[in-house]
Enzyme design. Structure first.
Site, PDB file in Angstrom:
ATOM      1  CB  SER A  15      -6.526   2.714  -0.297  1.00 60.85           C
ATOM      2  OG  SER A  15      -5.146   2.945  -0.446  1.00 60.85           O
TER       3      SER A  15
ATOM      4  CD  GLN B 146      -4.417   0.959  -3.217  1.00 59.07           C
ATOM      5  OE1 GLN B 146      -3.874   2.011  -3.558  1.00 59.07           O
ATOM      6  NE2 GLN B 146      -4.072   0.300  -2.127  1.00 59.07           N
TER       7      GLN B 146
ATOM      8  CG  ASP C  93      -2.073   0.997   1.104  1.00 61.41           C
ATOM      9  OD1 ASP C  93      -2.609   1.162  -0.009  1.00 61.41           O
ATOM     10  OD2 ASP C  93      -2.413   1.635   2.115  1.00 61.41           O
TER      11      ASP C  93
END
Length: 299
Positions: free
Chosen positions: A237, A287, A209
């Site tokens: 996100s 993502q 991430d």
């Protein structure tokens, strides 16, 4: 001792970022540091949720996939409670669902699947022939010079290592028009126990991430570890998915090859692949990210 050296000496073990307290059966509690100001870092929330799920599964079953949704910003000043639902335990596969809660509200949900290893045929995409991490500069050095105060506050991020491969470097695949890409070597900054495969996978979930969202906005600004000016956009996100293909060590260098095929409707999609130093494709990530340009002040 300068600020960079002092910060390095204060680095805590990476595994501490994934520590959880077991409150009851299927109930755990942890705490997460900030990513954006006053927002818990999403990669750590996802990694802790996966840790909680893995604590309820037989050790002979390994994580092979996860799917998570970020529902609300987490507060880094408050603990997070992880509630695990043991959905299914089959002969080969096991499924867990985790809800991360703060102030009685869900901030993140995770579904994870575990399985027993088995033999099968193999194939994979070939890793690009890029320079190794030893040939590339440490971005934390530039960050410390550009913004010493921000660098001094970001102790938790410095328990990992990153090396960005500059665009145009020999060995990188040609960039397709409309599909920005970036390639980053990364690993935890402190060793992890080799006999704990769950910890290795959860560590990579955290690492995944760090730069994936920024791939959707490379046409507007570089990643925070590289830029020296204030951000021009807001990134957050929305969801995160990973698939783990082969065993790996997150405390050894992994190449994260990332590209973004689409940005529209205030959302960007990013795809990533992790390769080890031997060229094995060990994991993949996808993502979707909120992408909003900030209004520039008049002047």
């Amino acid at each position: 001792m300068n600020q960079e050296t002092a910060g390095r000496s204060a680095i805590r073990p990476f595994a501490d970022l994934l520590l959880l307290e077991e409150l009851d059966e299927n109930l755990f509690r942890g705490s997460c540091h900030a990513g954006a100001p006053m927002r818990a870092f999403g990669g750590q929330v996802a990694a802790q949720a996966l840790t909680a799920a893995g604590r309820t599964v037989d050790p002979d079953r390994r994580v092979h996939s996860l799917h998570g949704y970020f529902l609300r910003p987490g507060d880094p000043q408050r603990p997070i409670v992880y509630q695990v639902d043991q959905v299914r335990d089959g002969r080969s596969y096991a499924t867990r669902r985790v809800t991360a809660v703060q102030r009685g509200e869900a901030i993140f949900t995770l579904s994870a699947s575990f399985k027993r290893p088995e033999r099968s045929g193999e194939r994979q995409r070939t890793m690009p022939p890029v320079p190794g991490p030893e040939e590339l500069p440490d971005p934390f050095t530039a960050w410390a010079r550009a913004d010493p105060e921000d660098f001094a506050r970001a102790t938790d991020f410095r328990t990992l290592e990153l090396r960005f491969i500059p665009p145009g470097t020999p060995g990188l695949p040609p960039e397709i028009p409309g599909v920005p890409q970036q390639f980053v070597w990364l690993r935890t900054g402190t060793p992890l126990p080799a006999e704990d495969p769950l910890l290795q996978v959860c560590a990579l979930t955290y690492l995944s991430d760090l730069t994936l969202a920024s791939t959707t906005a490379l046409h507007l600004q570089p990643h925070r570890f590289q830029r020296s000016e204030p951000p021009l956009i807001t990134l957050a996100s929305l969801d995160h998915a990973m698939w783990f293909h082969r065993p790996f060590r997150a405390d050894r260098w992994l190449l994260f090859a990332q590209r973004s095929p689409s940005v529209s409707d205030g959302r960007g999609l990013a795809l990533g692949e992790f390769y080890d130093r031997e060229g094995q494709l060990v994991a993949s990530a996808v993502q979707e990210t909120l992408v909003r340009e900030r209004r520039r002040p008049p002047g």
